[in-house]
Scaffold this motif. Structure first.
Motif, short mmCIF file in Angstrom:
data_model
loop_
_atom_site.label_atom_id
_atom_site.label_comp_id
_atom_site.label_asym_id
_atom_site.label_seq_id
_atom_site.Cartn_x
_atom_site.Cartn_y
_atom_site.Cartn_z
N ASP A 52 0.84 -1.19 0.00
CA ASP A 52 0.00 0.00 0.00
C ASP A 52 0.88 1.24 0.00
O ASP A 52 1.70 1.44 0.88
CB ASP A 52 -0.90 -0.01 1.24
N LEU A 58 -7.13 0.09 -0.68
CA LEU A 58 -6.88 -1.14 0.07
C LEU A 58 -7.61 -2.29 -0.62
O LEU A 58 -8.74 -2.14 -1.08
CB LEU A 58 -7.35 -1.01 1.51
N GLY A 130 -2.95 -3.56 2.04
CA GLY A 130 -3.65 -3.64 3.31
C GLY A 130 -3.48 -4.99 4.00
O GLY A 130 -3.94 -5.18 5.12
#
Length: 181
Positions: A52, A58, A130
């Protein structure tokens, strides 16, 4: 003729030992890579790597062009250090994680030294943003493994040879000894 027959027989024994040692080293790399994918990473900061970059949503695949990557990290037992790869922050060699991998390899190959083992983590862009953990290709390499021809060295003066490198690679999905929740 008898001397030649004895020399050939002893040569066969020496080469059989060499092939046996090569097979043992190969098995040790297989066990080492299996241990490496189920224990904490040798480079401590790798455990928390996430692709990320705050510029992707995400859940986006790490293969997305906007996702972050750590490249390749090599942790060398001879220097007890790791290359930085693309991870910022510290560059901490986890001696406990390395020791766990090495000790499992030494069950099969007792003469193995830390200086002969390299653990590599290569970002193959698997996983998703994520996830808070990488999914690298993990390679365990053995290098500088010597072999001494006992009989042929004594009789013919053959020098100690260095066997070729041995490698085994697996994909590490859960790089932690404790498991992820």
């Amino acid at each position: 003729v008898f001397t030649l027959l004895i020399l050939m027989t002893l040569g066969f024994v020496d080469f059989a030992r060499a092939f046996s040692q090569m097979n043992t080293a190969e098995k040790a790399t297989q066990i080492g890579v299996r241990a490496a994918i189920i224990t904490d990473p040798v480079r401590e900061e790798l455990a928390d790597f996430d692709c990320d970059t705050n510029s992707i949503t995400l859940g986006t695949a790490c293969s997305d062009p906007g996702a972050g990557t750590f490249g390749t990290i090599a942790c060398n037992g001879s220097s007890s250090s790791c290359t930085s790869g693309g991870i910022s922050g510290g560059n901490t060699f986890d001696a406990t994680a390395f020791g766990t991998i090495l000790s499992r390899m030494q069950v099969v190959y007792p003469g193995l030294q830390a200086s002969q083992v390299i653990v590599e983590y290569r970002d193959v862009r698997l996983g998703f943003a994520g996830r808070e953990a990488p999914v690298p290709a993990v390679t365990v390499r053995l290098n500088s493994i010597p072999f001494n021809f006992l009989t042929l060295n004594t009789l013919l003066g053959l020098p100690t040879i260095t066997m070729p490198d041995f490698r085994a690679t697996l994909i590490g999905e859960d790089l932690t000894a404790a498991g992820r929740s």
